[in-house]
Design an enzyme around this catalytic site. Structure first.
Site, short mmCIF file in Angstrom:
data_model
loop_
_atom_site.label_atom_id
_atom_site.label_comp_id
_atom_site.label_asym_id
_atom_site.label_seq_id
_atom_site.Cartn_x
_atom_site.Cartn_y
_atom_site.Cartn_z
N PRO A 88 8.44 -2.61 13.86
CA PRO A 88 8.83 -3.09 12.52
C PRO A 88 8.42 -4.55 12.27
O PRO A 88 8.35 -4.96 11.12
CB PRO A 88 10.37 -2.96 12.51
CG PRO A 88 10.69 -2.01 13.62
CD PRO A 88 9.62 -2.20 14.64
N GLU A 115 15.52 -0.39 21.11
CA GLU A 115 15.52 -1.56 20.22
C GLU A 115 14.19 -2.28 20.18
O GLU A 115 13.97 -3.14 19.33
CB GLU A 115 16.63 -2.54 20.62
CG GLU A 115 18.03 -2.01 20.37
CD GLU A 115 18.25 -1.53 18.93
OE1 GLU A 115 18.13 -2.37 18.02
OE2 GLU A 115 18.50 -0.34 18.73
N ARG A 153 -9.44 10.10 8.49
CA ARG A 153 -10.09 10.60 7.27
C ARG A 153 -11.23 9.69 6.80
O ARG A 153 -11.98 10.06 5.90
CB ARG A 153 -9.08 10.86 6.16
CG ARG A 153 -8.39 9.66 5.63
CD ARG A 153 -7.24 10.05 4.71
NE ARG A 153 -7.66 10.69 3.46
CZ ARG A 153 -8.35 10.09 2.51
NH1 ARG A 153 -8.72 8.84 2.64
NH2 ARG A 153 -8.68 10.74 1.39
N ASP A 168 -11.73 7.26 -2.89
CA ASP A 168 -10.28 7.06 -2.96
C ASP A 168 -9.98 5.87 -3.86
O ASP A 168 -10.63 4.84 -3.77
CB ASP A 168 -9.71 6.75 -1.57
CG ASP A 168 -9.70 7.97 -0.68
OD1 ASP A 168 -9.77 9.09 -1.22
OD2 ASP A 168 -9.62 7.80 0.54
C1 9D3 Z 1 18.10 -3.99 15.01
C2 9D3 Z 1 16.66 -4.27 14.96
N1 9D3 Z 1 15.87 -3.07 14.68
C3 9D3 Z 1 14.64 -3.50 13.96
C4 9D3 Z 1 14.73 -3.26 12.50
C5 9D3 Z 1 15.53 -2.41 15.95
C6 9D3 Z 1 14.58 -1.30 15.81
C7 9D3 Z 1 14.88 -0.19 15.03
C8 9D3 Z 1 13.99 0.87 14.96
C9 9D3 Z 1 13.38 -1.34 16.49
C10 9D3 Z 1 12.49 -0.27 16.40
C11 9D3 Z 1 12.82 0.83 15.65
C12 9D3 Z 1 11.90 1.97 15.58
N2 9D3 Z 1 10.78 1.72 14.67
C13 9D3 Z 1 9.55 1.59 15.11
O1 9D3 Z 1 9.30 1.66 16.29
C14 9D3 Z 1 8.49 1.33 14.14
C15 9D3 Z 1 8.51 1.19 12.73
C16 9D3 Z 1 9.57 1.27 11.76
O2 9D3 Z 1 10.75 1.49 12.06
N3 9D3 Z 1 9.25 1.08 10.46
C17 9D3 Z 1 7.99 0.84 10.02
N4 9D3 Z 1 6.98 0.76 10.86
C18 9D3 Z 1 7.25 0.94 12.20
S1 9D3 Z 1 6.11 0.86 13.41
C19 9D3 Z 1 7.20 1.17 14.61
#
Ligand code: 9D3
Length: 250
Positions: A88, A115, A153, A168
């Protein structure tokens, strides 16, 4: 192109790759997706891939050693492959990344659960960290699958006759124009007359105006990063004025 995926849930990649365009491309040998279970590089009776965070706090953190061993082994097969970390906190993944990454011979996707990753994974093992958007998922597997789909793609031959990645609408930075098919009247709603006229010049003009209008209404920020012709700018200026007038009437 070869995609290597490191994950604790390799089964999550099976069915999306067994359908439609990607399944055909894989059968044609245009791309290959190899999934690998990170647990195979973990040690001990329980093959542990996570541990509690130093300093305390909720949740678990992905341990660095199994990841380092896995990447080292995959890089023997694919020394030039970039390592992409799904998280994230990553760079927001965009169409331009999809196009650029499609020129690589291979990519290694690292998907997390829990996490997150021990920070030292980022420091030495990872080339780029990607997010697919500002929403919280349960792991990096679906983001990796989304990126594989978007990158694939753009590979030569993958889209076949169903379309061309070059046409696209995101390629020119605008949203798409509205589309219609038969019947000419559905539930009392008429297809725009211009589309039935057979005047292809006028149709192209109408579609371009619709693209500009939709982008102005829904995603005005996209217009800041788009190459507009003189004609586009004239149309857009008129649409902006019409929108202003419509506001004063409401
Ligand atoms: C409490 C902090 N959290 C971050 C917002 C911890 C956390 C939650 C969920 C860490 C990783 C995740 C799982 N998500 C991914 O691995 C992830 C992701 C996403 O949740 N949203 C958008 N892109 C991606 S790329 C990897």
């Amino acid at each position: 192109m070869i995609f290597d995926v490191l994950t604790l849930f390799p089964g999550m990649f099976d069915s999306p790759l067994q359908e439609s365009i990607l399944a055909r491309a894989i059968k044609q040998g245009l791309l290959e997706v190899r999934t690998h279970n990170l647990r195979d590089w973990a040690e001990g009776k329980h093959q542990t891939t996570d541990d509690t965070p130093y300093g305390g706090g909720d949740g678990m953190v992905m341990k660095p050693e199994p990841i380092a061993r896995a990447i080292a082994e995959l890089k023997q097969q694919a020394p030039s492959a970039k390592v992409l970390l799904m998280s994230p906190q990553g760079v927001p993944f965009k169409q331009q990344h999809a196009r650029e990454l499609s020129r690589e011979p291979g990519l290694i996707f690292l998907c997390g659960r829990y996490e997150g990753f021990d920070e030292r994974v980022r420091q030495t093992l990872v080339d780029v960290e990607f997010s697919i958007g500002d929403f919280v998922l349960t792991g990096g597997e679906l983001p990796a699958m989304v990126m594989i789909d978007a990158i694939s793609r753009n590979l030569p031959g993958v889209l076949g006759s169903s379309g061309s990645a070059e046409t696209d609408s995101f390629v020119d930075g605008l949203l798409e124009y509205p589309q219609y098919t038969r019947p000419a009247v559905f539930d009392g709603m008429q297809v725009p007359e211009i589309l039935l006229s057979g005047n292809h010049g006028k149709i192209a003009e109408w579609r371009r105006e619709q693209q500009l209008f939709r982008t102005l209404q829904r995603r005005p920020e996209l217009l800041d990063n788009v190459q507009l012709s003189d004609q586009d700018s004239v149309v857009l200026e008129r649409l902006r004025k019409e929108t202003e007038i419509a506001k004063t009437i409401r």
